[in-house]
Every structure is written in structure tokens, then in C-alpha cells.
Design an enzyme around this catalytic site. Structure first.
Site, PDB file in Angstrom:
ATOM      1  N   CYS A 160     -52.477   9.603  25.531  1.00 65.04           N
ATOM      2  CA  CYS A 160     -53.371  10.747  25.758  1.00 65.04           C
ATOM      3  C   CYS A 160     -54.628  10.367  26.538  1.00 65.04           C
ATOM      4  O   CYS A 160     -55.421  11.240  26.881  1.00 65.04           O
ATOM      5  CB  CYS A 160     -53.758  11.381  24.424  1.00 65.04           C
ATOM      6  SG  CYS A 160     -54.896  10.385  23.451  1.00 65.04           S
ATOM      7  N   CYS A 189     -55.816   5.064  25.451  1.00 63.86           N
ATOM      8  CA  CYS A 189     -54.497   5.329  24.859  1.00 63.86           C
ATOM      9  C   CYS A 189     -53.484   5.617  25.974  1.00 63.86           C
ATOM     10  O   CYS A 189     -53.726   6.485  26.820  1.00 63.86           O
ATOM     11  CB  CYS A 189     -54.605   6.524  23.916  1.00 63.86           C
ATOM     12  SG  CYS A 189     -53.007   7.100  23.323  1.00 63.86           S
ATOM     13  N   ARG A 214     -30.799   1.506  -7.747  1.00 69.50           N
ATOM     14  CA  ARG A 214     -31.924   0.813  -8.358  1.00 69.50           C
ATOM     15  C   ARG A 214     -33.223   1.608  -8.194  1.00 69.50           C
ATOM     16  O   ARG A 214     -34.052   1.643  -9.085  1.00 69.50           O
ATOM     17  CB  ARG A 214     -32.053  -0.569  -7.716  1.00 69.50           C
ATOM     18  CG  ARG A 214     -33.222  -1.359  -8.187  1.00 69.50           C
ATOM     19  CD  ARG A 214     -33.093  -2.786  -7.678  1.00 69.50           C
ATOM     20  NE  ARG A 214     -34.128  -3.597  -8.211  1.00 69.50           N
ATOM     21  CZ  ARG A 214     -35.286  -3.832  -7.609  1.00 69.50           C
ATOM     22  NH1 ARG A 214     -35.516  -3.299  -6.446  1.00 69.50           N
ATOM     23  NH2 ARG A 214     -36.193  -4.587  -8.164  1.00 69.50           N
ATOM     24  N   LEU A 223     -35.371 -10.541  -8.478  1.00 65.39           N
ATOM     25  CA  LEU A 223     -35.268 -11.975  -8.745  1.00 65.39           C
ATOM     26  C   LEU A 223     -36.370 -12.715  -8.017  1.00 65.39           C
ATOM     27  O   LEU A 223     -36.775 -12.318  -6.920  1.00 65.39           O
ATOM     28  CB  LEU A 223     -33.920 -12.496  -8.221  1.00 65.39           C
ATOM     29  CG  LEU A 223     -32.666 -12.012  -8.945  1.00 65.39           C
ATOM     30  CD1 LEU A 223     -31.423 -12.337  -8.133  1.00 65.39           C
ATOM     31  CD2 LEU A 223     -32.570 -12.669 -10.319  1.00 65.39           C
ATOM     32  N   LYS A 230     -32.138 -18.670  -1.645  1.00 62.13           N
ATOM     33  CA  LYS A 230     -31.782 -17.947  -0.430  1.00 62.13           C
ATOM     34  C   LYS A 230     -31.429 -18.907   0.693  1.00 62.13           C
ATOM     35  O   LYS A 230     -32.041 -19.962   0.836  1.00 62.13           O
ATOM     36  CB  LYS A 230     -32.974 -17.079   0.027  1.00 62.13           C
ATOM     37  CG  LYS A 230     -33.450 -16.078  -1.007  1.00 62.13           C
ATOM     38  CD  LYS A 230     -32.647 -14.811  -1.037  1.00 62.13           C
ATOM     39  CE  LYS A 230     -33.018 -13.891   0.091  1.00 62.13           C
ATOM     40  NZ  LYS A 230     -34.150 -13.011  -0.202  1.00 62.13           N
ATOM     41  N   GLU A 254     -23.800 -17.994  -9.243  1.00 59.56           N
ATOM     42  CA  GLU A 254     -22.945 -16.984  -8.597  1.00 59.56           C
ATOM     43  C   GLU A 254     -23.519 -16.632  -7.237  1.00 59.56           C
ATOM     44  O   GLU A 254     -24.564 -17.160  -6.842  1.00 59.56           O
ATOM     45  CB  GLU A 254     -22.821 -15.754  -9.499  1.00 59.56           C
ATOM     46  CG  GLU A 254     -24.146 -15.076  -9.781  1.00 59.56           C
ATOM     47  CD  GLU A 254     -24.104 -14.121 -10.985  1.00 59.56           C
ATOM     48  OE1 GLU A 254     -23.210 -14.260 -11.829  1.00 59.56           O
ATOM     49  OE2 GLU A 254     -24.988 -13.276 -11.061  1.00 59.56           O
ATOM     50  N   ASP A 275       0.822  -1.219   0.000  1.00 59.82           N
ATOM     51  CA  ASP A 275       0.000   0.000   0.000  1.00 59.82           C
ATOM     52  C   ASP A 275       0.854   1.266   0.000  1.00 59.82           C
ATOM     53  O   ASP A 275       0.552   2.240  -0.688  1.00 59.82           O
ATOM     54  CB  ASP A 275      -0.903   0.023   1.240  1.00 59.82           C
ATOM     55  CG  ASP A 275      -2.059  -0.949   1.084  1.00 59.82           C
ATOM     56  OD1 ASP A 275      -2.135  -1.600   0.007  1.00 59.82           O
ATOM     57  OD2 ASP A 275      -2.866  -1.062   2.030  1.00 59.82           O
ATOM     58  N   LYS A 318     -25.238 -14.402  -4.179  1.00 59.41           N
ATOM     59  CA  LYS A 318     -26.211 -13.322  -4.016  1.00 59.41           C
ATOM     60  C   LYS A 318     -25.657 -12.391  -2.946  1.00 59.41           C
ATOM     61  O   LYS A 318     -25.690 -12.690  -1.755  1.00 59.41           O
ATOM     62  CB  LYS A 318     -27.586 -13.852  -3.617  1.00 59.41           C
ATOM     63  CG  LYS A 318     -28.590 -12.727  -3.505  1.00 59.41           C
ATOM     64  CD  LYS A 318     -30.009 -13.202  -3.674  1.00 59.41           C
ATOM     65  CE  LYS A 318     -30.978 -12.064  -3.930  1.00 59.41           C
ATOM     66  NZ  LYS A 318     -30.834 -10.897  -3.103  1.00 59.41           N
TER      67      LYS A 318
HETATM   68  S1  IVH Z   1     -29.320 -10.256 -10.954  1.00 61.03           S
HETATM   69  C1  IVH Z   1     -32.588  -9.497 -13.654  1.00 61.03           C
HETATM   70  N1  IVH Z   1     -27.363 -11.245  -9.533  1.00 61.03           N
HETATM   71  O1  IVH Z   1     -30.652  -9.098  -5.695  1.00 61.03           O
HETATM   72  C2  IVH Z   1     -32.031  -9.787 -12.349  1.00 61.03           C
HETATM   73  N2  IVH Z   1     -28.874  -9.764  -8.462  1.00 61.03           N
HETATM   74  O2  IVH Z   1     -33.615  -9.556  -6.142  1.00 61.03           O
HETATM   75  C3  IVH Z   1     -31.274  -8.667 -11.777  1.00 61.03           C
HETATM   76  N3  IVH Z   1     -28.328  -9.305  -6.117  1.00 61.03           N
HETATM   77  O3  IVH Z   1     -31.612  -5.883  -6.664  1.00 61.03           O
HETATM   78  C4  IVH Z   1     -30.476  -9.012 -10.610  1.00 61.03           C
HETATM   79  N4  IVH Z   1     -26.515 -10.554  -6.029  1.00 61.03           N
HETATM   80  O4  IVH Z   1     -29.335  -6.112  -5.579  1.00 61.03           O
HETATM   81  C5  IVH Z   1     -28.445 -10.452  -9.531  1.00 61.03           C
HETATM   82  N5  IVH Z   1     -25.560 -12.158  -8.417  1.00 61.03           N
HETATM   83  C6  IVH Z   1     -26.622 -11.379  -8.421  1.00 61.03           C
HETATM   84  C7  IVH Z   1     -27.019 -10.656  -7.269  1.00 61.03           C
HETATM   85  C8  IVH Z   1     -28.172  -9.875  -7.335  1.00 61.03           C
HETATM   86  C9  IVH Z   1     -27.307  -9.737  -5.346  1.00 61.03           C
HETATM   87  C10 IVH Z   1     -29.415  -8.435  -5.649  1.00 61.03           C
HETATM   88  C11 IVH Z   1     -29.593  -7.174  -6.457  1.00 61.03           C
HETATM   89  C12 IVH Z   1     -31.032  -7.133  -6.883  1.00 61.03           C
HETATM   90  C13 IVH Z   1     -31.661  -8.189  -6.039  1.00 61.03           C
HETATM   91  C14 IVH Z   1     -32.695  -8.896  -6.895  1.00 61.03           C
END
Ligand code: IVH
Length: 682
Positions: free
Chosen positions: A422, A419, A147, A92, A325, A124, A42, A126
Site C-alpha cells: 500500500c 509497504c 488429542r 512426551l 527423536k 517402541e 482380498d 514414535k
Molecule cells: S506415548 C504419556 N508413544 O507423540 C505419553 N506417543 O509427544 C503419551 N506418539 O501426541 C504419548 N508414537 O501422537 C506415545 N509410541 C508412542 C508414540 C507417541 C507417536 C506421538 C503421539 C503424542 C506425541 C507425544
């Protein structure tokens, strides 16, 4: 990994030296943020950085927008401006159990006509952060937007410019003319811990979890503060693209990003079929705790873009993707008491006071029990041990009591008859789930406080620093009764309050002054009319244009607004029929509260002026509210039924009688794509 650039030029040749320094810093940035393999310590990086800063200070003509020195933040903004996304930012669909994933894969297979073959998916993480759209024009970062509601978000360009993980210039010789990169802004757990330690040492508010810290940092009007927060970014999607071919698969898209120096998380994989997805899910579940950032699940996307297009969208989510999830976190704790809270509309909410318990990333001490019926249905008693659940950003919830742990002296909750604030009667109408205090805001301090809190809140008048504690004191000392009284506050009165230094009092007065310049939508929302939330307030503002037009609107005129049904219309009429409310509005205007009315609003292009639209059926990406708001913003009207006066019918899937009627009357019919084109053409 990017190759080393050419050898260091003679420092005397400052122009070449600046170019070399920028390339070096860029290369180290990519190594650090994209490949997770730092190439220099750094301190060395800082040395190069300072040298570039000094060179640019001596030769300002060298400075360019994408120089790494331009990440220090700019003067604070008054407020964020709005950005309309070129393509909506969707959400999603969620799955929780194995069966949900198997069903998702089956639907994809059936829709794609696969029989024996497996569908290929990109899997990938979330990320638990905030979605963002980054716009690059000819490879240069030009705009970032949150968003928001999916159709429009806030312009956070200045803040994003300070995030070192986000390139200011794409590392490619052939950048597309336009590229919207979508992904997540987040904060690493270690950076979050460091930030909270700093906040604590400075006597400032700590953040509950990394997600809130990232959100708070991104929503700073002062980007110099954002510059001091260690934010990260991972790309996972795309919006608009012009001047380049869309890569054929999701994994190729992400590879392309990496090649241009855009961070993509490397915990990604391609998997075949439901079995492959579940294997990925389990492997990530094992790793979750060791990851340096929070995730709340994984995401599966059909890999082939052609197949994605074939699957399309349902309402606001793609049919080709699924968020799997992790189960919400749960914990056991004790109900120490059940008290009631009085809201701004007098609604009485039973609240469980809990022994502090750490769940889903925060310490929980209260949980709403919603209403009397809910308490009885779940049979929650004082003294019970209960299961508390908290998922992501959702408010904590009491799931159930544990029967075996109920003590003999556990006490039932009884709705008070009066309440607690009051003393007015509490009444529950026969067909309502909610009991209410009859005091109204004149008698009931709790309703007054709630109303003032709502008025000052971020989405309403956005009076920074005028929080719950300050409002409590102002109401308890009878300094403030109505919102108009807030604008009569002076420095001495404020500074006398507890925990109010002269400087904070001055800040509150400044914030009050600043809040006077607002928008009509915010003002309508701030009034706290029952059933008029943020979206309805926006729809009313753009439909009527001026407050006076809204004040005079008849029931029938109100019903013309998308989003407004008979209950909402009734509530608006009743609100404006009350002389006290009219007096409040007059006082607020006299105090200098103002907004842009339609005379100036009309200066905006309103290409759809004079045209009436009818929306029918479900559209692939836009909800009806969002589509209506877009039409209204362009000056068009949205009506509920088709008549000879209708100009255009926007028909989605399963459009029924309205479509038939439009055909009968020979009215123009378009689909969502047609609507978007119409809006974009202007
Ligand atoms: S794709 C068309 N990929 O989840 C789909 N979203 O419920 C667009 N998020 O607002 C989203 N990881 O903030 C996508 N690997 C990922 C994600 C992801 C987190 C969040 C994102 C979005 C929300 C959708």
C-alpha cells in the site's frame, strides 16, 4: 493368531450365516491388521463381505453396530463436537543425543532408588501420525476423539468407525466395562502414494506427506470420504480403565491389546539401561527407510507400571517416558531472493525465496526469516547457499549460510521503507523486533487479505473453500473490504472470478451460510484482536458468556480471566473502542451471524457457579490454562490471588505464598486429583 471359527453353516440358516460371516471377516481382519499375515486374498474377503451386506439388506434386523458392514461412513456432519478426555492426553519430553538418553536413564535410576540394577524399559516406535483415544464400553467401540489441546479433542467417532484396522468389538469374552485405548492413526507410505495418484487423476489437491494425508482424512466431516482412505492404527497407551486390572507393565498392556485384536506395532522390545536403549535406537535407525510407514524417532517407557507411578509427571509429560527423536532433516539450497510479506496486523516478515528443495518429506520453496534482526544475525544474503531444516510438522527454517559458497555479488537484505502493497510507511518501534506497515486494514490490501483469511480459517469461522486465492481476487477487485461484505456475496459475482465454476461458487455460498451459525469463542477469535489466540478467545467466551458482556468489560474484569494479562486486556479494550470494529460486529450480526449465548449456555450444568478458584504451583498433568478452562466451563471463576472471597485453592508442587495465605485464611485446599474429582462428581 486367532483360531478358525466353526465350519460354515447351511446358507439357508441366515441368522447363523450372518454370525459366521462376521466372525470370519473379523478373524481375517485380525490376521491382516494385527499379525500382518493375510489369511485369504482380498477378492475372497470382498466376496464374504458382499454376502453379509446382501444378507443384512434382506434382513435388516440382523444389522448391529459392530458389523463390519457398518464401516461405510455416515451422512456428513456440520461440525465436530468436542470431547473432554477422561484423563488428559499428554505429550512426551524429547531427547536428541546420547547424553540426553544417558541422563534420562540416570534420573529414572536415581528416582527409583536403583544402585547396581538396570531399569527395564519398553522401547517402541514414535509414529508420525495423529494421537487418538478410542473408547470401548463392554468391549464395543463407542467413541473416538483426537488429542486436541490435551484436555479436549474433537469427536471423530464416525470417521474412525470406517477404519478397518480398528476393531468395532474387542475380541475377548471378558471385556472391561470401560477402556480408553490410546494410539496413533497413520497412513502407510504405499497407501499415501496411491491416494496422491488418485487425487492427481481427479484434479484434486495432493497431500504433502503421509501425516498430512492421515490428518486430512481423519478430519473429514464426511466420513464416507474417510472410508475410502486407507488409515491404520497402532496402540501405545491407555486412558480410563474400569472393570479390569491394569496390566503390571507396558509390554503386558500391549500384549493384552494384541490378544483382544487391537493392532500393536511389532517393532517393540524391552531393553535394559541406557545401553539397551541406544542399541534399540541404532537398530531402528538402520531399518527406518524400509518400514512401510513414517516414524520420527523411538519412544522409551519405564516398563513397570508401579515404577511409572513412582516417577509420575512433570508439567505435561511423564517423567517415565522419553521420545528419542531422529535428527531433523537438512538440505542445501540457494536463496534466490528475500522479499517481505505483510501480515494481517501489518507485521513485515522477510521471507527467503528458495530454489525448490526436498526436505523432511516436502518440497520447500519459501522459508520465513522472522524479522530484520534474525536476517542480520544469521547474515543471510541473496545469492547465498543455505542450510534448510524441516522437522516433522514444523515450518521450514533457514539454519545458516555456507560461507565458502557465498558468491562475490551476494546482496544484503534491506528492510524497505514503504509497504510494498500500500506504500504506507514501515515503522519499527524502538522496543519491538517487528517492523509494521502503518496503513491499517483500510489502506493496506495485504492486511485486509490477512484479516479475511484469518476470519475464514478453520479455527475461526471455518468457511470451507474461501481460501487465499479467492480472497486475493475478492479484495483486488474491491468486491470485499470487510468480513461483513463476505455475507453479501451472490452467485453471479462469485462465479465471475477466475477458476470459479458455478458449483464451487455455490459451495462457497453454502459454506458462508453454514458459518453463520457459530460459537462465541470462534467469533471472538475470528475478529482477529491482537494477542487474542484461540485459547484466549475460548477463555473469554466461557468467562463472559455473551458478546455484550465482553464488549462492556473493564480492564479489571478482563484481568480476572485466566490467560489475560495487561497487554492482552489493553488490546481488547482498544479493539472494542474503535467505532469501525463495533460497526463490523453490528453488520455481521445483521447478516445473520449468531451463536449460543449464555442464556442457553447456562442450560448446561454449571456446578461450580459462584465459586472462585486460585491455582498455584505446578500440577502433575494439567497446565494452568487447561485447569482454568475446565473450571470456567463448569461455571467457576479463576482469580489470580487469594482473598477472603476465594472458595478453593488448587495447589500443585512448589506452591508458595498463595498456599500459605490460603492456610492462614482457612480456605479449602485441594490438589489436581481433588480438582478432577470435583469436576467429575458433577
Ligand atoms: S506415548 C504419556 N508413544 O507423540 C505419553 N506417543 O509427544 C503419551 N506418539 O501426541 C504419548 N508414537 O501422537 C506415545 N509410541 C508412542 C508414540 C507417541 C507417536 C506421538 C503421539 C503424542 C506425541 C507425544
Amino acid at each position: 493368531m486367532p483360531a478358525a471359527s466353526f465350519p460354515a453353516p447351511d446358507p439357508a440358516d441366515w441368522q447363523a450365516r450372518a454370525t459366521w460371516l462376521r466372525a470370519e471377516l473379523g478373524r481375517h481382519n485380525i490376521a491382516y491388521y494385527v499379525f500382518d499375515q493375510p489369511t485369504i486374498p482380498d477378492a475372497e474377503y470382498d466376496k464374504l463381505f458382499r454376502e453379509l451386506q446382501a444378507l443384512e439388506a434382506a434382513h435388516p434386523e440382523l444389522i448391529c453396530a459392530d458389523s463390519p458392514t457398518q464401516r461405510i461412513g455416515a451422512a456428513p456432519l456440520g461440525q465436530f463436537s468436542q470431547v473432554t478426555h477422561s484423563m488428559p492426553m499428554l505429550s512426551l519430553n524429547n531427547g536428541f543425543e546420547e547424553a540426553d538418553i544417558v541422563a534420562f536413564d540416570r534420573r529414572a535410576r536415581e528416582a527409583l532408588g536403583y544402585h547396581r540394577q538396570e531399569v527395564e524399559y519398553a522401547a517402541e516406535l514414535k509414529f508420525d501420525g495423529l494421537a487418538i483415544n478410542l473408547r470401548y464400553e463392554h468391549g464395543i467401540f463407542v467413541q473416538a476423539a483426537t488429542r486436541g489441546d490435551g484436555a479436549t479433542g474433537e469427536d471423530v467417532t464416525e470417521n474412525i468407525r470406517t477404519v478397518r484396522a480398528i476393531p468395532l468389538r474387542l475380541n475377548t469374552a471378558t471385556p472391561p466395562a470401560l477402556l480408553d485405548i490410546r494410539g496413533e492413526v497413520l497412513m502407510y507410505k504405499a497407501d499415501f502414494a496411491r491416494l496422491n495418484a488418485r487425487q492427481r487423476a481427479a484434479g484434486q489437491k495432493e497431500f504433502a506427506n503421509p501425516r498430512n494425508a492421515a490428518a486430512g482424512s481423519l478430519r473429514q466431516l464426511d466420513s464416507r470420504i474417510t472410508a475410502q482412505r486407507a488409515l491404520r492404527f497402532f496402540a501405545y497407551g491407555i486412558g480410563a480403565l474400569e472393570g479390569a486390572e491394569l496390566p503390571p507393565s507396558h509390554s503386558a498392556l500391549l500384549d493384552w491389546y494384541v490378544s483382544m485384536g487391537v493392532p500393536v506395532c511389532n517393532e517393540r522390545n524391552t531393553c535394559g539401561g541406557a545401553a539397551g536403549l541406544l542399541e534399540y535406537f541404532n537398530a531402528i535407525g538402520q531399518k527406518r527407510a524400509q518400514l512401510p510407514y513414517d516414524i520420527d524417532g523411538v519412544v522409551y517407557k519405564v516398563n513397570s507400571v508401579a515404577e511409572q507411578q513412582k516417577l509420575g509427571y512433570v508439567s505435561r509429560a511423564p517423567r517415565f517416558a522419553l521420545a528419542h527423536k531422529f535428527p531433523a532433516e537438512e538440505a542445501l539450497t540457494l536463496v534466490e531472493d528475500i522479499e517481505v510479506q505483510v501480515g494481517r496486523t501489518g507485521a513485515i516478515t522477510p521471507v527467503a525465496r528458495l530454489a525448490p528443495v526436498f526436505v523432511g518429506g516436502v518440497t520447500v520453496t519459501n522459508a520465513t526469516l522472522h524479522n530484520e534482526d534474525e536476517v542480520n544475525r544469521k547474515d543471510i544474503r541473496i545469492g547465498d547457499t543455505v542450510i534448510v531444516r524441516r522437522a516433522g510438522d514444523v515450518i521450514p527454517e533457514v539454519v545458516a549460510h555456507v560461507p565458502e559458497l557465498r558468491p562475490q555479488d551476494a546482496r544484503r537484505f534491506v528492510m524497505p521503507r514503504h509497504c510494498p502493497v500500500c506504500g504506507s510507511a514501515i515503522v519499527r518501534l524502538e522496543d519491538e523486533a517487528i517492523a509494521r506497515c502503518c496503513g491499517g486494514w483500510i489502506k493496506c490490501a495485504a492486511q485486509r487479505k490477512g484479516g479475511l483469511q484469518h476470519f475464514a480459517s478453520r479455527k475461526a469461522m471455518d468457511i470451507e473453500g474461501l481460501g487465499e486465492q479467492l480472497i486475493d481476487q475478492l479484495v483486488d477487485r474491491q468486491v470485499v473490504t470487510t468480513a461483513a461484505d463476505l455475507y453479501q456475496l451472490g452467485l453471479t459475482g462469485l462465479a465471475e472470478l477466475e477458476r470459479m465454476a458455478d458449483k464451487s461458487a455455490r459451495n462457497v455460498l453454502d459454506a458462508l451460510e453454514k458459518s453463520k451459525s457459530t460459537t462465541l469463542a470462534r467469533f471472538i477469535y475470528a475478529l482477529g484482536i491482537r494477542h487474542v489466540g484461540e485459547a484466549t478467545a475460548k477463555a473469554l467466551a466461557s468467562h463472559f458468556g455473551t458478546l455484550d458482556a465482553l464488549l462492556q468489560a473493564s480492564d479489571a474484569q478482563l484481568l480476572e480471566v485466566a490467560d489475560v494479562g495487561p497487554v492482552v486486556a489493553g488490546s481488547i479494550i482498544a479493539f472494542f473502542a474503535d467505532p469501525l470494529n463495533l460497526e463490523l460486529i453490528a453488520q455481521l450480526r445483521a447478516a445473520g451471524v449468531r451463536w449460543e449465548e449464555s442464556s442457553t449456555a447456562e442450560a448446561r450444568p454449571r456446578p461450580l457457579l459462584g465459586q472462585t478458584f486460585v491455582l498455584t504451583g505446578s500440577m502433575p498433568t494439567l497446565t494452568r490454562d487447561v485447569a482454568a478452562a475446565m473450571i470456567e466451563a463448569a461455571g467457576g471463576k479463576v482469580a489470580g490471588s487469594v482473598s477472603k472471597k476465594t472458595s478453593v485453592v488448587v495447589a500443585g508442587e512448589d506452591a508458595g505464598s498463595k498456599l500459605a495465605r490460603a492456610q492462614e485464611l482457612g480456605i479449602a485446599i485441594i490438589d489436581e486429583a481433588g480438582l478432577l474429582r470435583l469436576l467429575q462428581e458433577h
